[in-house]
Design a protein around this motif. Structure first.
Motif, PDB file in Angstrom:
ATOM      1  N   ASN A 111       7.644  17.805  -1.123  1.00 15.45           N
ATOM      2  CA  ASN A 111       6.313  17.230  -0.996  1.00 15.45           C
ATOM      3  C   ASN A 111       5.667  16.932  -2.347  1.00 15.45           C
ATOM      4  OD1 ASN A 111       6.355  17.270   1.835  1.00 15.45           O
ATOM      5  ND2 ASN A 111       5.617  19.381   1.902  1.00 15.45           N
ATOM      6  N   HIS A 112       6.102  17.619  -3.398  1.00 17.29           N
ATOM      7  CA  HIS A 112       5.567  17.344  -4.718  1.00 17.29           C
ATOM      8  C   HIS A 112       6.113  16.029  -5.274  1.00 17.29           C
ATOM      9  CE1 HIS A 112       3.586  21.204  -4.991  1.00 17.29           C
ATOM     10  NE2 HIS A 112       4.707  21.798  -4.631  1.00 17.29           N
ATOM     11  N   LYS A 113       7.358  15.718  -4.932  1.00 16.14           N
ATOM     12  CA  LYS A 113       7.975  14.475  -5.381  1.00 16.14           C
ATOM     13  C   LYS A 113       7.837  13.347  -4.365  1.00 16.14           C
ATOM     14  CE  LYS A 113      11.513  16.668  -8.251  1.00 16.14           C
ATOM     15  NZ  LYS A 113      12.969  16.799  -8.508  1.00 16.14           N
ATOM     16  N   ASN A 114       7.271  13.648  -3.196  1.00 12.75           N
ATOM     17  CA  ASN A 114       7.156  12.667  -2.116  1.00 12.75           C
ATOM     18  C   ASN A 114       8.513  12.054  -1.783  1.00 12.75           C
ATOM     19  OD1 ASN A 114       4.335  12.938  -1.711  1.00 12.75           O
ATOM     20  ND2 ASN A 114       3.935  11.590  -3.458  1.00 12.75           N
ATOM     21  N   THR A 115       9.504  12.911  -1.679  1.00 11.87           N
ATOM     22  CA  THR A 115      10.870  12.469  -1.446  1.00 11.87           C
ATOM     23  C   THR A 115      11.503  13.282  -0.330  1.00 11.87           C
ATOM     24  OG1 THR A 115      11.118  11.808  -3.765  1.00 11.87           O
ATOM     25  CG2 THR A 115      13.124  12.101  -2.489  1.00 11.87           C
TER      26      THR A 115
ATOM     27  N   TRP B  67      -8.061   9.428   6.596  1.00  8.86           N
ATOM     28  CA  TRP B  67      -6.709   9.852   6.996  1.00  8.86           C
ATOM     29  C   TRP B  67      -6.141   8.962   8.096  1.00  8.86           C
ATOM     30  CZ3 TRP B  67      -6.572  15.944   7.219  1.00  8.86           C
ATOM     31  CH2 TRP B  67      -6.929  16.440   5.948  1.00  8.86           C
ATOM     32  N   ARG B  68      -6.310   7.669   7.943  1.00 11.33           N
ATOM     33  CA  ARG B  68      -5.735   6.720   8.878  1.00 11.33           C
ATOM     34  C   ARG B  68      -4.212   6.837   8.864  1.00 11.33           C
ATOM     35  NH1 ARG B  68      -4.213   1.290   8.022  1.00 11.33           N
ATOM     36  NH2 ARG B  68      -5.093   1.460   5.913  1.00 11.33           N
ATOM     37  N   ARG B  69      -3.599   6.826  10.033  1.00 12.25           N
ATOM     38  CA  ARG B  69      -2.161   7.017  10.156  1.00 12.25           C
ATOM     39  C   ARG B  69      -1.444   5.673  10.106  1.00 12.25           C
ATOM     40  NH1 ARG B  69      -4.233  10.512  14.102  1.00 12.25           N
ATOM     41  NH2 ARG B  69      -3.721   8.990  15.739  1.00 12.25           N
ATOM     42  N   VAL B  70      -0.460   5.580   9.229  1.00 13.61           N
ATOM     43  CA  VAL B  70       0.321   4.365   9.055  1.00 13.61           C
ATOM     44  C   VAL B  70       1.798   4.729   9.016  1.00 13.61           C
ATOM     45  CG1 VAL B  70       0.837   2.404   7.569  1.00 13.61           C
ATOM     46  CG2 VAL B  70      -1.525   3.203   7.805  1.00 13.61           C
ATOM     47  N   SER B  71       2.585   4.117   9.895  1.00 15.94           N
ATOM     48  CA  SER B  71       4.016   4.339   9.921  1.00 15.94           C
ATOM     49  C   SER B  71       4.719   3.286   9.080  1.00 15.94           C
ATOM     50  CB  SER B  71       4.541   4.286  11.360  1.00 15.94           C
ATOM     51  OG  SER B  71       5.936   4.509  11.396  1.00 15.94           O
ATOM     52  N   ALA B  72       5.702   3.710   8.302  1.00 15.78           N
ATOM     53  CA  ALA B  72       6.440   2.795   7.444  1.00 15.78           C
ATOM     54  C   ALA B  72       7.931   3.099   7.512  1.00 15.78           C
ATOM     55  CB  ALA B  72       5.947   2.894   6.004  1.00 15.78           C
ATOM     56  N   TRP B  73       8.728   2.069   7.238  1.00  8.87           N
ATOM     57  CA  TRP B  73      10.179   2.157   7.213  1.00  8.87           C
ATOM     58  C   TRP B  73      10.724   1.729   5.865  1.00  8.87           C
ATOM     59  CZ3 TRP B  73      13.199   3.826  11.295  1.00  8.87           C
ATOM     60  CH2 TRP B  73      12.557   3.949  12.532  1.00  8.87           C
ATOM     61  N   GLY B  74      11.839   2.328   5.481  1.00 11.58           N
ATOM     62  CA  GLY B  74      12.563   1.869   4.313  1.00 11.58           C
ATOM     63  C   GLY B  74      13.454   0.692   4.661  1.00 11.58           C
TER      64      GLY B  74
ATOM     65  N   GLN C 238       0.824  -1.188   0.000  1.00  6.51           N
ATOM     66  CA  GLN C 238       0.000   0.000   0.000  1.00  6.51           C
ATOM     67  C   GLN C 238       0.870   1.254   0.000  1.00  6.51           C
ATOM     68  OE1 GLN C 238      -2.696   0.363   3.305  1.00  6.51           O
ATOM     69  NE2 GLN C 238      -4.123   1.592   2.090  1.00  6.51           N
ATOM     70  N   VAL C 239       1.847   1.309   0.891  1.00  2.00           N
ATOM     71  CA  VAL C 239       2.804   2.402   0.934  1.00  2.00           C
ATOM     72  C   VAL C 239       4.199   1.819   1.059  1.00  2.00           C
ATOM     73  CG1 VAL C 239       1.222   4.112   1.861  1.00  2.00           C
ATOM     74  CG2 VAL C 239       2.527   2.649   3.421  1.00  2.00           C
ATOM     75  N   GLN C 240       5.176   2.562   0.563  1.00  2.00           N
ATOM     76  CA  GLN C 240       6.541   2.057   0.543  1.00  2.00           C
ATOM     77  C   GLN C 240       7.528   3.211   0.614  1.00  2.00           C
ATOM     78  OE1 GLN C 240       7.517  -0.091  -3.026  1.00  2.00           O
ATOM     79  NE2 GLN C 240       9.318  -1.059  -2.131  1.00  2.00           N
ATOM     80  N   LEU C 241       8.639   2.977   1.298  1.00  2.00           N
ATOM     81  CA  LEU C 241       9.746   3.918   1.349  1.00  2.00           C
ATOM     82  C   LEU C 241      11.002   3.207   0.879  1.00  2.00           C
ATOM     83  CD1 LEU C 241       9.126   5.471   4.883  1.00  2.00           C
ATOM     84  CD2 LEU C 241       8.735   6.604   2.686  1.00  2.00           C
ATOM     85  N   VAL C 242      11.766   3.860   0.012  1.00  2.00           N
ATOM     86  CA  VAL C 242      12.988   3.276  -0.526  1.00  2.00           C
ATOM     87  C   VAL C 242      14.121   4.281  -0.399  1.00  2.00           C
ATOM     88  CG1 VAL C 242      14.135   2.278  -2.520  1.00  2.00           C
ATOM     89  CG2 VAL C 242      11.709   1.831  -2.134  1.00  2.00           C
ATOM     90  N   GLU C 243      15.173   3.906   0.347  1.00  2.00           N
ATOM     91  CA  GLU C 243      16.346   4.756   0.496  1.00  2.00           C
ATOM     92  C   GLU C 243      17.351   4.482  -0.614  1.00  2.00           C
ATOM     93  OE1 GLU C 243      15.309   3.385   4.804  1.00  2.00           O
ATOM     94  OE2 GLU C 243      15.424   2.501   2.800  1.00  2.00           O
ATOM     95  N   SER C 244      18.157   5.490  -0.903  1.00  2.00           N
ATOM     96  CA  SER C 244      19.248   5.333  -1.845  1.00  2.00           C
ATOM     97  C   SER C 244      20.311   6.382  -1.537  1.00  2.00           C
ATOM     98  CB  SER C 244      18.768   5.471  -3.291  1.00  2.00           C
ATOM     99  OG  SER C 244      18.222   6.757  -3.527  1.00  2.00           O
TER     100      SER C 244
ATOM    101  N   CYS D 122      15.070   9.362   0.062  1.00  2.00           N
ATOM    102  CA  CYS D 122      14.034   8.438   0.507  1.00  2.00           C
ATOM    103  C   CYS D 122      12.781   8.752  -0.282  1.00  2.00           C
ATOM    104  CB  CYS D 122      13.791   8.583   2.007  1.00  2.00           C
ATOM    105  SG  CYS D 122      12.405   7.605   2.630  1.00  2.00           S
ATOM    106  N   ALA D 123      12.399   7.839  -1.161  1.00  2.00           N
ATOM    107  CA  ALA D 123      11.249   8.038  -2.033  1.00  2.00           C
ATOM    108  C   ALA D 123      10.043   7.273  -1.511  1.00  2.00           C
ATOM    109  CB  ALA D 123      11.576   7.590  -3.451  1.00  2.00           C
ATOM    110  N   ALA D 124       8.932   7.967  -1.387  1.00  2.00           N
ATOM    111  CA  ALA D 124       7.678   7.360  -0.944  1.00  2.00           C
ATOM    112  C   ALA D 124       6.795   7.056  -2.144  1.00  2.00           C
ATOM    113  CB  ALA D 124       6.939   8.280   0.016  1.00  2.00           C
ATOM    114  N   SER D 125       6.120   5.925  -2.095  1.00  2.00           N
ATOM    115  CA  SER D 125       5.219   5.549  -3.167  1.00  2.00           C
ATOM    116  C   SER D 125       4.050   4.765  -2.598  1.00  2.00           C
ATOM    117  CB  SER D 125       5.936   4.731  -4.242  1.00  2.00           C
ATOM    118  OG  SER D 125       6.445   3.520  -3.708  1.00  2.00           O
ATOM    119  N   GLY D 126       3.008   4.608  -3.404  1.00  2.00           N
ATOM    120  CA  GLY D 126       1.830   3.882  -2.996  1.00  2.00           C
ATOM    121  C   GLY D 126       0.601   4.762  -3.004  1.00  2.00           C
TER     122      GLY D 126
END
Length: 121
Positions: A73-77, A105-112, A1-7, A22-26
């Motif tokens: 915030n426009h790039k979600n990065t 607006w359910r809150r969900v914490s995610a890690w890369g 559903q949501v994802q974070l990827v570091e590089s 750190c790019a967010a997607s989903g």
């Protein structure tokens, strides 16, 4: 559903610089606070820096004046500019974010997955 990827991690010499991303997607409505954490071998994971959705920042004393957190915030990065790197900065760096999901607006914490930063002396 949501994802974070570091590089952006790598092996550098003391005094050099690196920029992590750190790019967010989903599927999400938005992202609240974001932050960078790091974990060195044999040590607990520690908070490095955070940035709110409005751009307010906090830094651990060990990185103040050397590291800069920012977000697009426009790039979600999110980014971490690391200057004047020291051997003690060697660690796996993780990004974290709180997402707002769906119309409620359910809150969900995610890690890369983490990216390795190694600083040689």
């Amino acid at each position: 559903q949501v994802q974070l990827v570091e590089s952006g991690g790598g092996v550098v010499q003391a005094g050099d610089s690196l920029r992590l991303s750190c790019a967010a997607s989903g599927s999400f409505f938005g992202i609240n606070d974001m932050g960078w954490y790091r974990q060195a071998p044999g040590k607990q994971r520690e908070l490095v820096t955070t940035v709110t959705s409005g751009g307010l920042t906090n830094y651990a004393d060990s990185v103040k004046g050397r590291f800069t957190i920012s977000r697009d915030n426009h790039k979600n990065t999110m980014y971490l500019q690391m200057n004047s790197l020291k051997p003690e900065d060697t660690a796996v760096y993780y990004c974290n974010a709180e997402f707002l999901i769906g119309s409620t607006w359910r809150r969900v914490s995610a890690w890369g997955q983490g990216t390795q930063v190694t600083v040689s002396s």
